[in-house]
Design a protein around this motif. Structure first.
Motif, PDB file in Angstrom:
ATOM      1  N   GLY A 189     -15.145  12.534  14.677  1.00  0.00           N
ATOM      2  CA  GLY A 189     -16.585  12.381  14.545  1.00  0.00           C
ATOM      3  C   GLY A 189     -17.201  11.872  15.832  1.00  0.00           C
ATOM      4  N   ILE A 190     -18.346  12.403  16.160  1.00  0.00           N
ATOM      5  CA  ILE A 190     -19.126  11.941  17.308  1.00  0.00           C
ATOM      6  C   ILE A 190     -20.487  11.538  16.769  1.00  0.00           C
ATOM      7  CG2 ILE A 190     -20.154  12.582  19.523  1.00  0.00           C
ATOM      8  CD1 ILE A 190     -17.889  14.707  19.734  1.00  0.00           C
ATOM      9  N   SER A 191     -20.875  10.301  17.057  1.00  0.00           N
ATOM     10  CA  SER A 191     -22.162   9.848  16.537  1.00  0.00           C
ATOM     11  C   SER A 191     -23.091   9.452  17.666  1.00  0.00           C
ATOM     12  CB  SER A 191     -21.970   8.672  15.563  1.00  0.00           C
ATOM     13  OG  SER A 191     -21.540   7.523  16.225  1.00  0.00           O
ATOM     14  N   ASN A 192     -24.372   9.655  17.407  1.00  0.00           N
ATOM     15  CA  ASN A 192     -25.409   9.180  18.320  1.00  0.00           C
ATOM     16  C   ASN A 192     -26.414   8.391  17.493  1.00  0.00           C
ATOM     17  OD1 ASN A 192     -27.106  11.086  17.111  1.00  0.00           O
ATOM     18  ND2 ASN A 192     -26.649  12.634  18.655  1.00  0.00           N
TER      19      ASN A 192
ATOM     20  N   GLU B  59     -21.541  14.119  13.744  1.00  0.00           N
ATOM     21  CA  GLU B  59     -20.961  15.417  13.425  1.00  0.00           C
ATOM     22  C   GLU B  59     -19.460  15.243  13.312  1.00  0.00           C
ATOM     23  OE1 GLU B  59     -22.396  18.980  15.314  1.00  0.00           O
ATOM     24  OE2 GLU B  59     -24.007  17.812  16.246  1.00  0.00           O
ATOM     25  N   PHE B  60     -18.882  15.876  12.298  1.00  0.00           N
ATOM     26  CA  PHE B  60     -17.447  15.766  12.058  1.00  0.00           C
ATOM     27  C   PHE B  60     -16.804  17.138  12.147  1.00  0.00           C
ATOM     28  CE2 PHE B  60     -19.224  12.034  10.079  1.00  0.00           C
ATOM     29  CZ  PHE B  60     -18.343  11.042  10.496  1.00  0.00           C
ATOM     30  N   PHE B  61     -15.612  17.155  12.728  1.00  0.00           N
ATOM     31  CA  PHE B  61     -14.843  18.371  12.897  1.00  0.00           C
ATOM     32  C   PHE B  61     -13.422  18.090  12.443  1.00  0.00           C
ATOM     33  CE2 PHE B  61     -18.079  17.979  16.134  1.00  0.00           C
ATOM     34  CZ  PHE B  61     -18.772  19.177  16.015  1.00  0.00           C
ATOM     35  N   GLU B  62     -12.815  19.075  11.779  1.00  0.00           N
ATOM     36  CA  GLU B  62     -11.429  18.912  11.356  1.00  0.00           C
ATOM     37  C   GLU B  62     -10.529  18.906  12.589  1.00  0.00           C
ATOM     38  OE1 GLU B  62      -7.969  21.280   8.944  1.00  0.00           O
ATOM     39  OE2 GLU B  62     -10.045  21.801   8.532  1.00  0.00           O
ATOM     40  N   LEU B  63      -9.622  17.945  12.628  1.00  0.00           N
ATOM     41  CA  LEU B  63      -8.639  17.874  13.697  1.00  0.00           C
ATOM     42  C   LEU B  63      -7.363  18.505  13.157  1.00  0.00           C
ATOM     43  CD1 LEU B  63      -7.790  16.851  16.501  1.00  0.00           C
ATOM     44  CD2 LEU B  63      -7.086  14.721  15.392  1.00  0.00           C
ATOM     45  N   SER B  64      -7.090  19.718  13.605  1.00  0.00           N
ATOM     46  CA  SER B  64      -5.909  20.413  13.116  1.00  0.00           C
ATOM     47  C   SER B  64      -4.872  20.512  14.225  1.00  0.00           C
ATOM     48  CB  SER B  64      -6.280  21.807  12.583  1.00  0.00           C
ATOM     49  OG  SER B  64      -6.997  22.515  13.555  1.00  0.00           O
ATOM     50  N   GLU B  65      -3.652  20.695  13.821  1.00  0.00           N
ATOM     51  CA  GLU B  65      -2.541  20.828  14.763  1.00  0.00           C
ATOM     52  C   GLU B  65      -2.728  22.103  15.566  1.00  0.00           C
ATOM     53  OE1 GLU B  65       0.772  18.973  16.226  1.00  0.00           O
ATOM     54  OE2 GLU B  65      -0.180  18.300  14.389  1.00  0.00           O
TER      55      GLU B  65
ATOM     56  N   ILE C 102       0.844  -1.199   0.000  1.00  0.00           N
ATOM     57  CA  ILE C 102       0.000   0.000   0.000  1.00  0.00           C
ATOM     58  C   ILE C 102       0.875   1.244   0.000  1.00  0.00           C
ATOM     59  CG2 ILE C 102      -1.935  -1.149   1.138  1.00  0.00           C
ATOM     60  CD1 ILE C 102      -1.042   0.255   3.749  1.00  0.00           C
ATOM     61  N   GLU C 103       0.237   2.376  -0.256  1.00  0.00           N
ATOM     62  CA  GLU C 103       0.925   3.667  -0.171  1.00  0.00           C
ATOM     63  C   GLU C 103      -0.066   4.721   0.298  1.00  0.00           C
ATOM     64  OE1 GLU C 103       2.609   4.034  -4.053  1.00  0.00           O
ATOM     65  OE2 GLU C 103       0.663   4.175  -5.050  1.00  0.00           O
ATOM     66  N   ASN C 104       0.478   5.834   0.749  1.00  0.00           N
ATOM     67  CA  ASN C 104      -0.337   6.967   1.215  1.00  0.00           C
ATOM     68  C   ASN C 104      -1.247   6.593   2.386  1.00  0.00           C
ATOM     69  OD1 ASN C 104       0.771   8.481  -0.955  1.00  0.00           O
ATOM     70  ND2 ASN C 104      -0.784   7.613  -2.312  1.00  0.00           N
ATOM     71  N   LEU C 105      -0.779   5.759   3.289  1.00  0.00           N
ATOM     72  CA  LEU C 105      -1.567   5.391   4.471  1.00  0.00           C
ATOM     73  C   LEU C 105      -1.748   6.616   5.353  1.00  0.00           C
ATOM     74  CD1 LEU C 105      -2.866   3.193   6.274  1.00  0.00           C
ATOM     75  CD2 LEU C 105      -0.607   2.894   7.319  1.00  0.00           C
ATOM     76  N   MET C 106      -3.017   6.927   5.647  1.00  0.00           N
ATOM     77  CA  MET C 106      -3.320   8.103   6.478  1.00  0.00           C
ATOM     78  C   MET C 106      -4.471   7.807   7.421  1.00  0.00           C
ATOM     79  SD  MET C 106      -3.151  11.263   3.752  1.00  0.00           S
ATOM     80  CE  MET C 106      -3.520  12.443   5.032  1.00  0.00           C
ATOM     81  N   LEU C 107      -4.323   8.257   8.652  1.00  0.00           N
ATOM     82  CA  LEU C 107      -5.431   8.244   9.604  1.00  0.00           C
ATOM     83  C   LEU C 107      -6.333   9.403   9.216  1.00  0.00           C
ATOM     84  CD1 LEU C 107      -6.871   7.307  12.168  1.00  0.00           C
ATOM     85  CD2 LEU C 107      -5.332   8.806  13.463  1.00  0.00           C
ATOM     86  N   ARG C 108      -7.581   9.102   8.816  1.00  0.00           N
ATOM     87  CA  ARG C 108      -8.473  10.139   8.317  1.00  0.00           C
ATOM     88  C   ARG C 108      -9.611  10.472   9.264  1.00  0.00           C
ATOM     89  NH1 ARG C 108      -8.634  11.482   3.159  1.00  0.00           N
ATOM     90  NH2 ARG C 108      -9.549  13.297   4.152  1.00  0.00           N
ATOM     91  N   TYR C 109     -10.068   9.479  10.054  1.00  0.00           N
ATOM     92  CA  TYR C 109     -11.212   9.692  10.936  1.00  0.00           C
ATOM     93  C   TYR C 109     -10.970   9.006  12.276  1.00  0.00           C
ATOM     94  CZ  TYR C 109     -13.801  11.231   6.850  1.00  0.00           C
ATOM     95  OH  TYR C 109     -14.211  11.928   5.734  1.00  0.00           O
ATOM     96  N   ILE C 110     -11.348   9.706  13.327  1.00  0.00           N
ATOM     97  CA  ILE C 110     -11.390   9.130  14.671  1.00  0.00           C
ATOM     98  C   ILE C 110     -12.801   9.407  15.171  1.00  0.00           C
ATOM     99  CG2 ILE C 110     -10.441   9.165  17.007  1.00  0.00           C
ATOM    100  CD1 ILE C 110      -7.955  10.604  15.675  1.00  0.00           C
ATOM    101  N   THR C 111     -13.508   8.356  15.552  1.00  0.00           N
ATOM    102  CA  THR C 111     -14.898   8.550  15.965  1.00  0.00           C
ATOM    103  C   THR C 111     -15.138   8.025  17.368  1.00  0.00           C
ATOM    104  OG1 THR C 111     -15.635   6.443  15.017  1.00  0.00           O
ATOM    105  CG2 THR C 111     -15.738   8.391  13.587  1.00  0.00           C
ATOM    106  N   LEU C 112     -16.138   8.603  18.012  1.00  0.00           N
ATOM    107  CA  LEU C 112     -16.595   8.178  19.331  1.00  0.00           C
ATOM    108  C   LEU C 112     -18.087   7.898  19.269  1.00  0.00           C
ATOM    109  CD1 LEU C 112     -14.869  10.831  21.616  1.00  0.00           C
ATOM    110  CD2 LEU C 112     -14.209   8.442  21.353  1.00  0.00           C
ATOM    111  N   ARG C 113     -18.477   6.836  19.953  1.00  0.00           N
ATOM    112  CA  ARG C 113     -19.887   6.489  20.055  1.00  0.00           C
ATOM    113  C   ARG C 113     -20.091   5.733  21.358  1.00  0.00           C
ATOM    114  NH1 ARG C 113     -22.948   1.702  16.950  1.00  0.00           N
ATOM    115  NH2 ARG C 113     -25.061   2.181  17.619  1.00  0.00           N
ATOM    116  N   LYS C 114     -21.135   6.069  22.076  1.00  0.00           N
ATOM    117  CA  LYS C 114     -21.470   5.349  23.294  1.00  0.00           C
ATOM    118  C   LYS C 114     -22.580   4.355  22.968  1.00  0.00           C
ATOM    119  CE  LYS C 114     -22.717   5.999  28.110  1.00  0.00           C
ATOM    120  NZ  LYS C 114     -23.105   6.971  29.141  1.00  0.00           N
ATOM    121  N   THR C 115     -22.328   3.084  23.224  1.00  0.00           N
ATOM    122  CA  THR C 115     -23.319   2.052  22.948  1.00  0.00           C
ATOM    123  C   THR C 115     -23.072   0.850  23.850  1.00  0.00           C
ATOM    124  OG1 THR C 115     -24.388   0.748  21.225  1.00  0.00           O
ATOM    125  CG2 THR C 115     -22.019   0.996  21.042  1.00  0.00           C
TER     126      THR C 115
END
Length: 163
Positions: free
Chosen positions: A148-151, A156-162, A69-82
């Motif tokens: 991302g936070i889901s219910n 809802e998604f928000f950009e995670l910036s440095e 593979i190439e260009n491996l990137m972490l793109r999304y981190i999500t939280l959900r309570k279930t």
């Protein structure tokens, strides 16, 4: 029990505008739905290294090495309570190398390549569905990382910036 965490990771493999998905069968947590190419739970020694976890899962489930593979990137981190736990998901995306064969197989279910425009109607796990909707409309056009936070009825998604 309050405070229980479930840490999971997933990788979506891309080839141009096509994405490789797995119809997961026989899973304990996720079953009979389309999910990312490979993924799973963190091992204790991986708790601070989501990349190590996703690469291990990719190798175990698809037999692929990082060199495939190439260009491996972490793109999304999500939280959900279930079910009394907080589920943290780390979604990686990567391109398959051009010389990698298209007939990949998984020991976790049935695999298939889809055009990105054709995945909106697929049955997917709750949070993954929202991630893929966001990726197809926004994320595929940039290299940002999103939180991302889901219910029960939205995410809802928000950009995670440095900072």
């Amino acid at each position: 029990m309050e405070g229980k965490l479930r840490n999971m990771t997933c990788i979506y493999l891309l080839k141009g505008e096509n994405i490789f998905l797995l119809y997961r069968q026989g899973g304990k947590v996720v079953n009979n739905v389309w999910i990312g190419s490979a993924g799973g739970h963190f091992e204790n020694y991986e708790l601070n290294d989501a990349k190590a976890c996703v690469l291990r899962e990719m190798n175990e489930e698809l037999g692929l090495e990082p060199s495939d593979i190439e260009n491996l990137m972490l793109r999304y981190i999500t939280l959900r309570k279930t079910n009394g736990e907080i589920r943290q998901n780390y979604y990686f995306f990567a391109d398959t190398k051009k010389d990698l064969h298209d007939d990949l197989i998984s020991n976790e279910g049935v695999c298939k390549w889809f055009h990105l425009d054709d995945i909106h109607s697929l049955e997917m796990p709750h949070t993954a569905k929202y991630v893929m909707e966001h990726y197809c409309t926004t994320g595929r056009y940039n290299d940002k990382t999103y939180i991302g936070i889901s219910n029960t009825d939205k995410a809802e998604f928000f950009e995670l910036s440095e900072s």
